[in-house]
Design a protein around this motif. Structure first.
Motif, PDB file in Angstrom:
ATOM      1  N   UNK A  12       0.876  -1.575   0.202  1.00 44.57           N
ATOM      2  CA  UNK A  12      -0.198   0.055  -0.165  1.00 44.57           C
ATOM      3  C   UNK A  12       1.080   1.729  -0.153  1.00 44.57           C
ATOM      4  N   UNK A  13       0.428   2.471  -0.857  1.00 43.97           N
ATOM      5  CA  UNK A  13       1.251   3.469  -0.869  1.00 43.97           C
ATOM      6  C   UNK A  13       1.811   4.073   0.899  1.00 43.97           C
ATOM      7  N   UNK A  14       0.427   4.524   1.804  1.00 41.84           N
ATOM      8  CA  UNK A  14       0.790   4.421   2.971  1.00 41.84           C
ATOM      9  C   UNK A  14       2.255   4.021   3.984  1.00 41.84           C
ATOM     10  N   UNK A  15       2.446   2.590   2.613  1.00 37.96           N
ATOM     11  CA  UNK A  15       3.621   1.915   4.003  1.00 37.96           C
ATOM     12  C   UNK A  15       5.059   2.190   2.978  1.00 37.96           C
ATOM     13  N   UNK A  16       4.980   2.800   1.218  1.00 37.36           N
ATOM     14  CA  UNK A  16       5.855   2.902   1.054  1.00 37.36           C
ATOM     15  C   UNK A  16       6.317   4.222   0.956  1.00 37.36           C
ATOM     16  N   UNK A  17       5.453   5.411   1.403  1.00 36.41           N
ATOM     17  CA  UNK A  17       5.658   6.351   2.091  1.00 36.41           C
ATOM     18  C   UNK A  17       5.990   6.798   3.199  1.00 36.41           C
ATOM     19  N   UNK A  18       6.277   5.541   4.386  1.00 34.85           N
ATOM     20  CA  UNK A  18       6.057   5.882   5.588  1.00 34.85           C
ATOM     21  C   UNK A  18       8.111   5.390   5.252  1.00 34.85           C
ATOM     22  N   UNK A  19       8.129   5.303   4.997  1.00 36.94           N
ATOM     23  CA  UNK A  19       9.856   4.780   4.073  1.00 36.94           C
ATOM     24  C   UNK A  19       9.698   5.027   2.831  1.00 36.94           C
ATOM     25  N   UNK A  20      10.518   6.348   2.485  1.00 37.53           N
ATOM     26  CA  UNK A  20      11.311   6.937   1.172  1.00 37.53           C
ATOM     27  C   UNK A  20      11.665   5.759   1.039  1.00 37.53           C
ATOM     28  N   UNK A  21      12.483   5.349   1.288  1.00 36.22           N
ATOM     29  CA  UNK A  21      13.263   4.346   1.066  1.00 36.22           C
ATOM     30  C   UNK A  21      12.857   3.989  -0.421  1.00 36.22           C
ATOM     31  N   UNK A  22      11.497   2.776  -0.052  1.00 36.80           N
ATOM     32  CA  UNK A  22      11.563   1.856  -0.547  1.00 36.80           C
ATOM     33  C   UNK A  22      10.694   2.815  -2.629  1.00 36.80           C
ATOM     34  N   UNK A  23      10.365   4.199  -2.202  1.00 32.39           N
ATOM     35  CA  UNK A  23       9.952   4.659  -3.105  1.00 32.39           C
ATOM     36  C   UNK A  23      11.484   3.830  -4.308  1.00 32.39           C
ATOM     37  N   UNK A  24      12.529   5.097  -3.188  1.00 23.27           N
ATOM     38  CA  UNK A  24      13.207   5.422  -3.929  1.00 23.27           C
ATOM     39  C   UNK A  24      14.242   4.202  -4.868  1.00 23.27           C
ATOM     40  N   UNK A  25      13.625   2.785  -4.136  1.00 28.45           N
ATOM     41  CA  UNK A  25      13.815   1.501  -4.666  1.00 28.45           C
ATOM     42  C   UNK A  25      13.412   1.000  -5.907  1.00 28.45           C
ATOM     43  N   UNK A  49       7.187  12.034   0.336  1.00 27.64           N
ATOM     44  CA  UNK A  49       7.292  11.358   2.278  1.00 27.64           C
ATOM     45  C   UNK A  49       8.590  12.335   2.579  1.00 27.64           C
ATOM     46  N   UNK A  50       9.410  12.717   2.001  1.00 32.56           N
ATOM     47  CA  UNK A  50      10.589  13.533   2.633  1.00 32.56           C
ATOM     48  C   UNK A  50      10.366  14.671   3.569  1.00 32.56           C
ATOM     49  N   UNK A  51       8.997  14.878   2.721  1.00 32.68           N
ATOM     50  CA  UNK A  51       9.214  16.648   3.188  1.00 32.68           C
ATOM     51  C   UNK A  51       8.889  17.116   4.736  1.00 32.68           C
ATOM     52  N   UNK A  52       9.699  17.854   4.775  1.00 37.31           N
ATOM     53  CA  UNK A  52       9.734  17.832   7.136  1.00 37.31           C
ATOM     54  C   UNK A  52      10.775  17.036   7.652  1.00 37.31           C
TER      55      UNK A  52
END
Length: 79
Positions: A12-25, A49-52
């Motif tokens: 789920x996008x919520x999981x990916x957004x909780x760990x931005x490194x997953x989006x990058x990978x 996801x990295x904002x802030x």
């Protein structure tokens, strides 16, 4: 690599957004496998996801990885 792409695609996008490194990978694996469609969207999701986030070494590394992926994408347009 296909197994990893399938696994990342099933999260789920919520999981990916909780760990931005997953989006990058995810974006990185897509480029390595020759897929370019959707890569920029994944990088934008990682940035959102990295904002802030604190600009520590890990965050800076992810930003660098995203820049590298975008540079690779740019090269694929000039084949």
């Amino acid at each position: 690599m296909t197994i990893l792409l399938d696994w990342l695609g099933s999260l789920p996008e919520t999981i990916l957004s909780a760990r931005p490194s997953l989006w990058v990978r995810y974006a990185s694996l897509m480029v390595i496998s020759g897929q370019t469609t959707g890569v920029e969207e994944k990088l934008q999701a990682a940035e959102a996801a990295l904002q802030g986030a604190e600009l520590d070494d890990t965050t800076r590394d992810l930003i660098g990885q995203m820049a590298s992926i975008r540079a690779t994408l740019a090269l694929t347009q000039y084949k």
